[in-house]
Design an enzyme around this catalytic site. Structure first.
Site, PDB file in Angstrom:
ATOM      1  N   SER A 119       0.836  -1.197   0.000  1.00  0.00           N
ATOM      2  CA  SER A 119       0.000   0.000   0.000  1.00  0.00           C
ATOM      3  C   SER A 119       0.871   1.248   0.000  1.00  0.00           C
ATOM      4  CB  SER A 119      -0.915   0.025   1.234  1.00  0.00           C
ATOM      5  OG  SER A 119      -1.603   1.262   1.328  1.00  0.00           O
ATOM      6  N   LYS A 136       2.470  -3.084   5.679  1.00  0.00           N
ATOM      7  CA  LYS A 136       2.549  -3.033   4.222  1.00  0.00           C
ATOM      8  C   LYS A 136       3.963  -2.759   3.729  1.00  0.00           C
ATOM      9  CE  LYS A 136      -1.627  -4.015   2.913  1.00  0.00           C
ATOM     10  NZ  LYS A 136      -1.849  -5.346   2.291  1.00  0.00           N
ATOM     11  N   TYR A 178      -1.008  -0.545   9.929  1.00  0.00           N
ATOM     12  CA  TYR A 178      -1.199  -0.921   8.524  1.00  0.00           C
ATOM     13  C   TYR A 178       0.014  -0.530   7.686  1.00  0.00           C
ATOM     14  CZ  TYR A 178      -3.603  -0.988   3.950  1.00  0.00           C
ATOM     15  OH  TYR A 178      -3.968  -1.220   2.651  1.00  0.00           O
TER      16      TYR A 178
END
Length: 306
Positions: free
Chosen positions: A154, A171, A167
């Protein structure tokens, strides 16, 4: 080369394939000729609950279009269950050729309020899950001397974003995992690449839309449907991409980006060595023009999708 048979004879395990980007990748790979092991435990966006119905829906779509699919509802976040998902692909189709690490959850919280539970839950699914599934498949890839990994990263990790320390860390960790796999398994003709997908899906539906600016941003995101990411995933999994490994791509509407990876951009040298004072007086001023801004993904990808 026709997409219709690009993956003929191959078996793909796609995690998080019960909806969104994972479903579109699974369906596209089936359309390209692959047999699909759909892995999805059917949890909520935050990783709670559990139902096999999303995976069943994906299986029905694939079969209605003439493809073959099987289901595993095992969690990716545990080593034993990840191994069972890989074994499910072997039991159903006799082999495994492709792994797509797409499963994920969100627990967005500003860093200074993020709980250890929020951190661990996201790391376990995204980063540990990508390792567990990849590692479980690695033995089979090594024995057959072929295989392809496609991992979802991401721009939240590659560039940055607010309220996503868990997150973003997971990622960016996945990109390093992918590069390590590419290096370690090249001798076995195994490739590993990353895609940073842009799409309006369950993973982005939590973005606030309270102000006119936020509503405008969400409207732009909604144009980027999950299926826009599937062609790149199919290509990277295919033999047509046999020369592509260790790379990071982004797919945004009708754009495909090759993303940079960390490399030195400028240096300063002093034969006598450095002291903190000398760094402050000479070293950092020389580097200052090359310091990277404190920007976020929307700042870097600031133009409208087309």
């Amino acid at each position: 080369m026709q997409t219709s048979n690009m993956l003929a004879g191959k078996v793909a395990l796609v995690t998080g394939a019960g909806g969104g980007i994972g479903r579109e990748i699974a369906v596209a790979m089936a359309t390209a000729g692959a047999d699909i092991l759909i892995n999805d435990i059917g949890v909520s966006l935050t990783g709670e609950g559990g139902s096999g119905s999303p995976a069943e829906q994906t299986k029905q779509i694939i079969e209605q279009r003439g493809g073959r699919a099987a289901i595993s509802t095992e969690s990716v976040s545990e080593w034993a269950s990840a191994k069972r998902s890989v074994e499910a692909a072997l039991d159903a189709f006799g082999r495994i050729d492709i792994v797509v690490n797409n499963a994920g959850i969100l627990r967005d919280v500003i860093f200074h309020k993020m709980s250890p539970e929020d951190w661990l839950a996201v790391i376990n699914v995204h980063l540990n899950g990508s390792f567990f599934i990849s590692r479980a498949a690695a033995e089979h890839f090594r024995k057959q001397e072929s295989g392809a990994y496609v991992h979802m990263t991401s721009t939240s990790g590659l560039v940055g974003n607010f309220g996503q320390a868990n997150y973003s860390a997971a990622k960016l960790g996945i990109t390093a995992l992918s590069k390590s796999i590419a290096l370690d398994m090249a001798r076995y003709n195994v490739r590993s690449n990353c895609i940073a997908p842009f799409a309006w899906s369950r993973m982005t539906s939590s973005i606030p839309a309270d102000t006119p600016e936020q509503k405008a941003r969400v409207a732009k995101l909604q144009q980027m449907t999950p299926d826009k990411n599937a062609p790149l995933a199919v290509y990277l999994a295919s033999d047509a991409a046999s020369h592509v490994s260790g790379q990071v791509f982004a797919a945004r509407m009708n754009e495909i980006f090759l993303m940079s990876q960390s490399r030195p951009i400028r240096s300063v040298h002093r034969s006598e060595g450095w002291t903190p004072d000398l760094i402050a007086e000479h070293g950092m001023p020389a580097l200052k023009a090359s310091l990277l801004p404190l920007d976020r993904s929307p700042d870097v990808f600031s133009w409208d999708p087309v």
